[in-house]
Each structure stands twice: as structure tokens, then as C-alpha cells.
Design an enzyme around this catalytic site. Structure first.
Site, PDB file in Angstrom:
ATOM      1  N   HIS A 123       0.804  -1.221   0.000  1.00 19.80           N
ATOM      2  CA  HIS A 123       0.000   0.000   0.000  1.00 19.80           C
ATOM      3  C   HIS A 123       0.842   1.280   0.000  1.00 19.80           C
ATOM      4  O   HIS A 123       1.913   1.349   0.589  1.00 19.80           O
ATOM      5  CB  HIS A 123      -0.918   0.003   1.224  1.00 19.80           C
ATOM      6  CG  HIS A 123      -0.176  -0.027   2.536  1.00 19.80           C
ATOM      7  ND1 HIS A 123       0.256   1.096   3.179  1.00 19.80           N
ATOM      8  CD2 HIS A 123       0.211  -1.070   3.318  1.00 19.80           C
ATOM      9  CE1 HIS A 123       0.867   0.774   4.308  1.00 19.80           C
ATOM     10  NE2 HIS A 123       0.859  -0.541   4.404  1.00 19.80           N
ATOM     11  N   ASP A 124       0.326   2.276  -0.704  1.00 20.26           N
ATOM     12  CA  ASP A 124       0.876   3.638  -0.708  1.00 20.26           C
ATOM     13  C   ASP A 124       2.286   3.725  -1.296  1.00 20.26           C
ATOM     14  O   ASP A 124       2.976   4.721  -1.091  1.00 20.26           O
ATOM     15  CB  ASP A 124       0.872   4.233   0.712  1.00 20.26           C
ATOM     16  CG  ASP A 124      -0.515   4.251   1.325  1.00 20.26           C
ATOM     17  OD1 ASP A 124      -1.357   5.028   0.850  1.00 20.26           O
ATOM     18  OD2 ASP A 124      -0.765   3.460   2.263  1.00 20.26           O
ATOM     19  N   GLY A 141       5.054  -1.072   2.573  1.00 19.86           N
ATOM     20  CA  GLY A 141       4.261   0.121   2.336  1.00 19.86           C
ATOM     21  C   GLY A 141       5.103   1.383   2.269  1.00 19.86           C
ATOM     22  O   GLY A 141       6.174   1.476   2.859  1.00 19.86           O
TER      23      GLY A 141
END
Length: 272
Positions: A123-124, A141
């Protein structure tokens, strides 16, 4: 949807947007918020979840899962996105997660990237253009990967790490610190093993510029001064070098991790 083929066993939720000449294979699942560009190919059992946007010309192999929820306990379930650029090749079993709502909320993958079997994008994270993940590469992440980076099989990049453009990470390497542009990182706990000379040549750097970078990196990590002071010295010594300016800008940018520094077998001065 001119020229589009959808296998009768595929499940495409209402609201999904498909470009022209898209091929959807058997048992694929596409969520209502997904968008596929023109000429995308999804092979059997590909799964596209949530607000996932895939650029034109993508090739997705069986059992890839793109756009699932982030593996982040602080994510509360708000809408976030996964954005994949044009002409990416995503091989079997690859996973990519959407951003988290307690952070930037977007996971971004650039154009012309290659993800080999069972690679993972957390994520991100932000991945540049022309990046290669070999088999079983994992990134945590909030990782930032520059353009033209190559990551060897089984390597792992710790969350919040930055990897500069044209860098190389060796197979089964654990990178826990920021890697400079053109850097080559190796080792179970990675250290800077030298410069990615092959990548520099492929990027079009002239021989003279490569020689300058070799000397600049040796100076940068000279232990007689802090790295940031050395970075200022480099700009004075090589004021006309675009590559050195790029290196210094990377060092001066505030990251969340320390820099990956040279090990005992540092080879920045190897012959070109």
C-alpha cells in the site's frame, strides 16, 4: 467496446469500465469501480478489486490479484486507489494493494513495468517507469522506487525506503535503507556494493559522466565528513554534472530511512 472479448465465466460487476479491444479470460473477476484501458488482456482467474485503474496495453497473468485492501491495521475502509500505468506486464500470482486511508490513499505504478511471478507491491508505494521486479520480490508500504530500477529475485525492500532511479538490488537482498540513484545493493542486509554501471550505460550516460559519478560516490561516503557536508562539496567540485546534482538532490531529500552505505567490498571505482 469494439473488439472486446469476455469469457462467459468471467464476473464483471456493474459499473466497471472497459476500454476497446479488451480480452477477459475465464473466471476473471472485475469490481464495479475498476477501469481497464484499451487492449488490456486478463488471463484466467485474474482478480481486479476496488478502485483499480489499469492503463492501456497491460497483460495480467493467471491468479494475479490487483487492488485488494491494504495490509494496514490503521486503514478504516474508506475508498483508496491502485493506479497502474500503460503496457505493464504482470505475471502469475502478483499482488498489488490499494493505498490506505490514513496515508496518501494511492498506490501508483508507472508505465512499461515488468512484475514477474508472485511479486508484491504494498500500500501507498510509488513505482516509476520501466521498473523490473523479478520473481518473489516484496516491497513494504510507502516505498518509492525510481525509474529503470531492477530488483533481483527474492529481494525485499523495507517499508518507507526510497530507491533512486537506475539502481539495482541483487537477488535475496534485504534493503532497509535508502539506495542512491545508480546504486547497486547486495547482501542479506544490504550495503552499497558499488554503482550499477550497466544501468548507467543503458541510461545513456557518457563515459566521462560515469567516471565523474564513480569519484563522486567515493567522496560522498568518505568518513572524514558527514554525508550531507560531502554532498555540498560535490556540487562545488562538479558544478556542471547533471548526474551529480541528481545524486545530491536525492541525499538532501528528507527520507524516513538512513542511506544505504558502502560495505567492505565497495566497487564504485571499478573500470568502465
Amino acid at each position: 467496446m469494439r473488439g472486446t472479448y469476455i469469457h462467459p465465466t468471467a464476473v464483471i460487476e456493474k459499473g466497471a469500465q472497459l476500454g476497446e479491444n479488451v480480452h477477459i479470460g475465464p473466471f476473471c473477476v472485475i469490481s464495479s469501480e475498476a477501469q481497464l484501458g484499451d487492449d488490456c488482456v486478463l488471463q484466467a482467474h485474474s482478480v481486479i478489486l476496488g478502485a483499480t485503474f489499469i492503463g492501456a496495453g497491460a497483460r495480467v497473468s493467471p491468479h494475479a490479484i490487483l487492488g485488494d485492501l491494504p495490509q494496514n491495521n490503521k486503514h478504516s475502509g474508506a475508498r483508496t486507489t491502485l493506479e497502474i500505468g500503460k503496457n505493464c506486464i504482470i505475471r502469475e500470482g502478483v499482488t498489488m494493494h490499494r493505498g490506505s486511508d490514513n496515508s496518501v490513499g494511492r498506490t501508483i505504478v508507472g508505465d512499461n513495468c515488468l512484475f514477474l511471478a508472485y511479486a508484491h507491491v504494498a500500500h501507498d508505494s510509488v513505482i516509476g517507469n520501466h521498473v523490473t521486479f523479478s520473481n518473489n520480490v516484496m516491497i513494504g508500504g510507502h516505498v518509492v522506487i525510481g525509474d529503470h530500477v531492477i530488483i533481483g529475485g527474492g529481494a525485499a525492500v523495507h517499508q518507507l525506503v526510497r530507491v533512486g532511479h537506475h539502481a539495482f538490488i541483487g537477488g535475496v537482498t534485504a534493503l532497509t535503507k535508502d539506495l542512491i540513484p545508480y546504486g547497486s545493493a547486495v547482501g542479506v542486509h544490504a550495503w552499497l556494493g558499488g554503482l550499477n554501471i550497466i544501468g548507467m550505460k543503458r541510461s545513456g550516460l557518457a563515459r566521462a559522466d560515469i567516471h565523474i559519478m564513480r569519484h563522486a560516490v567515493v567522496m560522498l561516503f568518505d568518513k572524514t565528513k558527514p554525508v550531507r557536508e560531502r554532498a555540498a562539496d560535490l556540487l562545488n567540485i562538479y558544478p556542471d554534472s547533471v548526474a551529480v546534482a541528481d545524486l545530491v538532490a536525492f541525499v538532501r531529500t528528507e527520507g524516513r530511512r538512513a542511506l544505504c552505505t558502502p560495505g567492505r567490498n565497495f566497487e564504485a571505482t571499478e573500470p568502465v
